[in-house]
Design an enzyme around this catalytic site. Sequence first.
Site, PDB file in Angstrom:
ATOM      1  N   GLY A 129      18.167 -30.387 -55.014  1.00 29.80           N
ATOM      2  CA  GLY A 129      18.727 -29.134 -54.483  1.00 29.80           C
ATOM      3  C   GLY A 129      17.761 -28.326 -53.645  1.00 29.80           C
ATOM      4  O   GLY A 129      18.097 -27.227 -53.195  1.00 29.80           O
ATOM      5  N   GLY A 131      14.734 -28.757 -50.562  1.00 26.77           N
ATOM      6  CA  GLY A 131      13.914 -29.569 -49.660  1.00 26.77           C
ATOM      7  C   GLY A 131      13.049 -28.682 -48.784  1.00 26.77           C
ATOM      8  O   GLY A 131      11.869 -28.464 -49.059  1.00 26.77           O
ATOM      9  N   GLY A 342      20.504 -54.848 -23.586  1.00 24.29           N
ATOM     10  CA  GLY A 342      21.046 -55.518 -24.785  1.00 24.29           C
ATOM     11  C   GLY A 342      19.944 -56.044 -25.684  1.00 24.29           C
ATOM     12  O   GLY A 342      20.053 -56.004 -26.918  1.00 24.29           O
ATOM     13  N   GLU A 365       7.820 -33.761 -44.299  1.00 26.20           N
ATOM     14  CA  GLU A 365       6.718 -32.776 -44.216  1.00 26.20           C
ATOM     15  C   GLU A 365       7.127 -31.578 -43.345  1.00 26.20           C
ATOM     16  O   GLU A 365       6.333 -31.057 -42.553  1.00 26.20           O
ATOM     17  CB  GLU A 365       5.444 -33.438 -43.730  1.00 26.20           C
ATOM     18  CG  GLU A 365       4.995 -34.497 -44.720  1.00 26.20           C
ATOM     19  CD  GLU A 365       3.566 -34.908 -44.542  1.00 26.20           C
ATOM     20  OE1 GLU A 365       2.731 -34.059 -44.227  1.00 26.20           O
ATOM     21  OE2 GLU A 365       3.299 -36.104 -44.755  1.00 26.20           O
ATOM     22  N   THR A 367      10.994 -30.215 -41.543  1.00 29.30           N
ATOM     23  CA  THR A 367      11.843 -30.661 -40.428  1.00 29.30           C
ATOM     24  C   THR A 367      11.405 -29.962 -39.140  1.00 29.30           C
ATOM     25  O   THR A 367      10.641 -28.985 -39.175  1.00 29.30           O
ATOM     26  CB  THR A 367      13.313 -30.290 -40.707  1.00 29.30           C
ATOM     27  OG1 THR A 367      13.403 -28.857 -40.794  1.00 29.30           O
ATOM     28  CG2 THR A 367      13.834 -30.910 -41.986  1.00 29.30           C
ATOM     29  N   SER A 368      11.951 -30.427 -38.022  1.00 27.55           N
ATOM     30  CA  SER A 368      11.616 -29.797 -36.730  1.00 27.55           C
ATOM     31  C   SER A 368      12.028 -28.328 -36.712  1.00 27.55           C
ATOM     32  O   SER A 368      11.343 -27.494 -36.115  1.00 27.55           O
ATOM     33  CB  SER A 368      12.295 -30.557 -35.586  1.00 27.55           C
ATOM     34  OG  SER A 368      11.711 -31.832 -35.481  1.00 27.55           O
TER      35      SER A 368
HETATM   36  C1  FAD Z   1      11.801 -41.275 -46.235  1.00 28.38           C
HETATM   37  C2  FAD Z   1      11.466 -39.934 -46.799  1.00 28.38           C
HETATM   38  C3  FAD Z   1      10.245 -39.734 -47.429  1.00 28.38           C
HETATM   39  C4  FAD Z   1       9.942 -38.495 -47.997  1.00 28.38           C
HETATM   40  N1  FAD Z   1       8.770 -38.336 -48.702  1.00 28.38           N
HETATM   41  C5  FAD Z   1       8.594 -37.204 -49.421  1.00 28.38           C
HETATM   42  C6  FAD Z   1       7.468 -37.092 -50.312  1.00 28.38           C
HETATM   43  O1  FAD Z   1       6.626 -37.979 -50.423  1.00 28.38           O
HETATM   44  N2  FAD Z   1       7.367 -35.967 -51.084  1.00 28.38           N
HETATM   45  C7  FAD Z   1       8.275 -34.948 -51.000  1.00 28.38           C
HETATM   46  O2  FAD Z   1       8.135 -33.984 -51.725  1.00 28.38           O
HETATM   47  N3  FAD Z   1       9.341 -35.021 -50.143  1.00 28.38           N
HETATM   48  C8  FAD Z   1       9.513 -36.121 -49.371  1.00 28.38           C
HETATM   49  N4  FAD Z   1      10.596 -36.228 -48.528  1.00 28.38           N
HETATM   50  C9  FAD Z   1      11.543 -35.106 -48.440  1.00 28.38           C
HETATM   51  C10 FAD Z   1      11.476 -34.360 -47.111  1.00 28.38           C
HETATM   52  O3  FAD Z   1      10.270 -33.648 -47.016  1.00 28.38           O
HETATM   53  C11 FAD Z   1      12.719 -33.475 -47.051  1.00 28.38           C
HETATM   54  O4  FAD Z   1      13.835 -34.330 -46.867  1.00 28.38           O
HETATM   55  C12 FAD Z   1      12.636 -32.444 -45.953  1.00 28.38           C
HETATM   56  O5  FAD Z   1      11.653 -31.493 -46.238  1.00 28.38           O
HETATM   57  C13 FAD Z   1      13.988 -31.730 -45.730  1.00 28.38           C
HETATM   58  O6  FAD Z   1      14.542 -31.304 -46.918  1.00 28.38           O
HETATM   59  P1  FAD Z   1      16.066 -31.646 -47.257  1.00 28.38           P
HETATM   60  O7  FAD Z   1      16.249 -33.095 -47.044  1.00 28.38           O
HETATM   61  O8  FAD Z   1      16.397 -31.102 -48.597  1.00 28.38           O
HETATM   62  O9  FAD Z   1      16.897 -30.892 -46.168  1.00 28.38           O
HETATM   63  P2  FAD Z   1      17.365 -29.358 -46.206  1.00 28.38           P
HETATM   64  O10 FAD Z   1      16.239 -28.491 -46.555  1.00 28.38           O
HETATM   65  O11 FAD Z   1      18.601 -29.275 -47.036  1.00 28.38           O
HETATM   66  O12 FAD Z   1      17.742 -29.143 -44.681  1.00 28.38           O
HETATM   67  C14 FAD Z   1      18.952 -29.619 -44.098  1.00 28.38           C
HETATM   68  C15 FAD Z   1      18.983 -29.156 -42.657  1.00 28.38           C
HETATM   69  O13 FAD Z   1      18.952 -27.719 -42.626  1.00 28.38           O
HETATM   70  C16 FAD Z   1      17.880 -27.284 -41.826  1.00 28.38           C
HETATM   71  N5  FAD Z   1      17.313 -26.043 -42.361  1.00 28.38           N
HETATM   72  C17 FAD Z   1      16.896 -25.772 -43.609  1.00 28.38           C
HETATM   73  N6  FAD Z   1      16.394 -24.537 -43.690  1.00 28.38           N
HETATM   74  C18 FAD Z   1      16.503 -24.001 -42.452  1.00 28.38           C
HETATM   75  C19 FAD Z   1      16.165 -22.742 -41.860  1.00 28.38           C
HETATM   76  N7  FAD Z   1      15.570 -21.782 -42.580  1.00 28.38           N
HETATM   77  N8  FAD Z   1      16.429 -22.563 -40.549  1.00 28.38           N
HETATM   78  C20 FAD Z   1      17.000 -23.528 -39.816  1.00 28.38           C
HETATM   79  N9  FAD Z   1      17.327 -24.734 -40.299  1.00 28.38           N
HETATM   80  C21 FAD Z   1      17.092 -24.968 -41.601  1.00 28.38           C
HETATM   81  C22 FAD Z   1      16.855 -28.413 -41.876  1.00 28.38           C
HETATM   82  O14 FAD Z   1      15.978 -28.355 -40.780  1.00 28.38           O
HETATM   83  C23 FAD Z   1      17.770 -29.610 -41.850  1.00 28.38           C
HETATM   84  O15 FAD Z   1      18.148 -29.882 -40.535  1.00 28.38           O
HETATM   85  C24 FAD Z   1      10.884 -37.432 -47.899  1.00 28.38           C
HETATM   86  C25 FAD Z   1      12.098 -37.625 -47.230  1.00 28.38           C
HETATM   87  C26 FAD Z   1      12.407 -38.859 -46.709  1.00 28.38           C
HETATM   88  C27 FAD Z   1      13.740 -39.042 -46.045  1.00 28.38           C
END
Ligand code: FAD
Length: 383
Positions: A129, A131, A342, A365, A367-368
Amino acid sequence: MNFDLTEEQLEIKRAVKEFCDKEFDPELALELDRKEEFPMELYKRAAKLGFTSMVFPEEYEGQGYGILETCLVVEEMCRADSSLGVAITSGTFGSELILKHGTEGQKEKYLPPICRGDFISSFAVTEPGRGSDITRMDTVAIKYGEDWWINGTKTFITNAPIADFIIVLCQTDTKVRPTYRGETLFVIDKGTYGLQVSKLVNKMGIRCSVTGEVSLSDVKVTDWNIVGELNRGFYHSMEFFDMTRVGVAAQAVGIAQGSFEIAFKYAKKREAFGQPIIQFQLIGCGLSEIATKIEAARLLTYKAAWLIDQGKMDPMVTSMAKLYASKAAMEATDLAIQTLGGYGYIGEYKVEKYHRDAKITEIYEGTSEIQKLTILRYLLQRY
Ligand SMILES: Cc1cc2nc3c(=O)[nH]c(=O)nc-3n(C[C@H](O)[C@H](O)[C@H](O)COP(=O)(O)OP(=O)(O)OC[C@H]3O[C@@H](n4cnc5c(N)ncnc54)[C@H](O)[C@@H]3O)c2cc1C
């Protein structure tokens, strides 16, 4: 100002390239990608040559270099193979926290095996819940007497299924406001009672890097396991990401460069309408433009790394490097597929794999979107 790498840094790049040319078997890379398997043998060989422990001091059997040298290794490995490169250079992920904040006992126990390649580490922050927003954790550690009892779930955790130890961010004070002032890091060994890890499969990319879900059910640890200061885990984690995000930018630069080289070579050879397709300006100039973006991404990445090595870490520059380089990687790998037509869409030329692997650099680490918010925060402070 001097943009030249030192002779030693150039030698590191040469040594990594030589290693990849010799050891990165394209067939093995495709097979591991298909099976979603970590390249354990390759990892150990890379570790023996010091490529996985560049930033760790020699007293812990590391190489004693900086973040810039680490970035050179990451870039070169990801250039050679985007999935193997990410997997191998992420084997020590999280161990930097022990180096920076760990006790002497923790350093002695974990760092030499990490540097030798005998251990793999993992850093678990993300929860089902939570990220992007880690200002509160649902994983809770409560102290009874001398022991801490940890309960919760972490997801998307790199290396978790193969990790010898996992550093976990927990809520240790549920009443304090703001809530992030009540978070603490704990190091937990593989096999600890109550710790269970399952492998997540069907990832889009970086399939040689294994990812897992970590379940903690009445995991018992003591104060010994606290990494850094009690209730300072959020700050330690933020500082850690300000540094390691440069590594993600380096992954992106390497992935972009690798796919660009395949596309450029192909465009010089492939003929259409009686001439090599690079002669068509729509193709050739597209490659010029992407080469420019890759170089800009590289310079930003090296600058962010250099600032950290000079003790002048600038989280805004780090975020800029990750934001820009990950976008460049997506564009470069997309262009590579388009240039190969292709053949680009079919696995043989690897560019589709580079594209799948590039996407994660825009997500993990931070998101963008989170990078843009960080940049904006610092811009508002400065202007
Ligand atoms: C292959 C893989 C390896 C990973 N390895 C690790 C690891 O080793 N350790 C670890 O702890 N985590 C790890 N992660 C987790 C990763 O860091 C998270 O997926 C990432 O930080 C985004 O969190 P979320 O997926 O919950 O997305 P969310 O936080 O739910 O975000 C969903 C969308 O909403 C956007 N968003 C959220 N908040 C805002 C805001 N304030 N303003 C604008 N947009 C927003 C995000 O940018 C995204 O586009 C990994 C993920 C993957 C897929």
